[in-house]
Design a protein around this motif. Structure first.
Motif, PDB file in Angstrom:
ATOM      1  N   HIS A   1      41.466  29.022  46.711  1.00 31.78           N
ATOM      2  CA  HIS A   1      40.298  29.502  47.713  1.00 31.78           C
ATOM      3  C   HIS A   1      39.095  30.020  47.048  1.00 31.78           C
TER       4      HIS A   1
ATOM      5  N   ASP B   1      37.412  36.986  44.539  1.00 31.89           N
ATOM      6  CA  ASP B   1      38.163  37.398  43.445  1.00 31.89           C
ATOM      7  C   ASP B   1      39.056  36.213  42.677  1.00 31.89           C
ATOM      8  N   HIS B   2      38.770  35.014  43.147  1.00 36.20           N
ATOM      9  CA  HIS B   2      39.426  33.533  42.831  1.00 36.20           C
ATOM     10  C   HIS B   2      38.417  32.478  42.249  1.00 36.20           C
TER      11      HIS B   2
ATOM     12  N   ASP C   1      46.672  33.198  47.641  1.00 35.38           N
ATOM     13  CA  ASP C   1      46.709  34.305  48.638  1.00 35.38           C
ATOM     14  C   ASP C   1      47.418  33.821  49.721  1.00 35.38           C
TER      15      ASP C   1
ATOM     16  N   HIS D   1      50.146  37.270  49.222  1.00 36.94           N
ATOM     17  CA  HIS D   1      49.289  38.209  48.250  1.00 36.94           C
ATOM     18  C   HIS D   1      50.527  39.110  47.430  1.00 36.94           C
TER      19      HIS D   1
ATOM     20  N   HIS E   1      48.875  38.203  44.058  1.00 36.63           N
ATOM     21  CA  HIS E   1      48.656  39.608  43.681  1.00 36.63           C
ATOM     22  C   HIS E   1      49.548  40.483  43.194  1.00 36.63           C
TER      23      HIS E   1
END
Ligand SMILES: [Zn+2]
Length: 280
Positions: free
Chosen positions: A101, A105-106, A200, A203, A244
């Motif tokens: 996505h 952070d990706h 995610d 997460h 995560h």
């Protein structure tokens, strides 16, 4: 009956590159967390992934740059692009990057992969454009990442996905629309079976396991349907890799002794044996 997924001549190796860790409380990661455990500490790791088979390399998510990390006040454990190089992969020659996505952070560091086709769902860039206009939500995206994707599009290197699809034999992209409208989970054929990188869509393991969403989503009902899809695609919890989840980096063997704590081999069995919930 849908077609069974096509299998590659040899299984893929899968590497998780962990580049940052945040210390949080359970209530930060679990919507409507029971008060008794809401203040319990948890860690959340930031990662990107590399799949390799023979001469082929697929990069899955691209993390974000140390410069953006500095602006956000994040401590970097390593520069993820440098770790890709440490694995013997020249980022400039990577031909395929999959973005689960478009959250900040990706989807950073795209300029480090100038030859790559960027595979991302078509719903992600419109979602980014809307979010950056809402002050409370803008943090989830980086305008420079949108610009980098637009530059890739101008060079004919942006491949917009329209749903679930087969990227390669042994690499299936599954749309999960709960966290963001075009979130993807990536299913990869490995020596220990079909591994599922949840992105995610979950997460941390507790999101899917306890059916408590992360408190940032685009479609709450779809988030629960995504948990059903994750559990169907990865009935063995040891084959599900939440985006995560902080236990991953120590649970799987390091890619090399010198990369311990930075790169884990997800295609190999967990070093602590199957989890109690594993059917094996
Ligand atoms: Zn994330």
């Amino acid at each position: 009956m849908s077609e069974p997924p096509s299998l590659p001549a040899q299984p893929w190796e899968v590497y998780a590159i962990r580049f940052s860790r945040l210390h949080r409380r359970r209530r930060d990661a679990l919507l409507l967390c029971p008060p008794a455990t809401a203040d319990d500490p948890i860690d959340m790791d930031y990662s990107m992934w590399v799949a390799r088979s023979g001469q082929e390399t697929i990069v899955i998510d691209t993390g974000y740059s140390p410069e953006l990390g500095e602006r956000l006040g994040r401590t970097f454990l390593c520069d993820p692009v440098e770790v890709v190089r440490d694995l013997g992969v020249e980022p400039g020659s990577v031909e395929d990057v999959v973005l689960t996505h478009f959250h900040y952070d990706h989807a950073g560091n795209l300029d480090a992969f100038p030859a790559a086709t960027i595979h991302v769902h078509e719903a992600e860039l419109p979602a980014a454009a809307w979010h950056v206009g809402e002050p409370a939500l803008a943090f989830a995206y980086a305008t420079e990442h949108v610009a980098a994707a637009q530059a890739a599009a101008a060079e004919g290197r942006l491949h917009l996905l329209t749903g679930s699809t087969t990227l390669r034999p042994g690499i299936e992209l599954h749309q999960m629309g709960g966290h963001t409208p075009g979130s993807m989970a990536v299913q990869i054929w490995t020596a220990r079976g079909w591994l599922l990188l949840a992105g995610d869509a979950s997460h941390i393991a507790a999101n899917a396991r306890e059916r408590r969403p992360y408190p940032l989503f685009s479609d709450l009902r779809r988030t629960f349907e995504d948990y059903d899809a994750l559990n169907r695609l990865a009935p063995d919890p040891d084959l599900l890799v939440p985006g995560h989840e902080a236990s991953v980096i120590d649970r799987y063997p390091p890619a090399r002794p010198d990369l311990a704590g930075r790169v884990a081999r997800l295609d190999l069995p967990p070093v602590d044996g199957p989890s109690p919930a594993s059917p094996r």
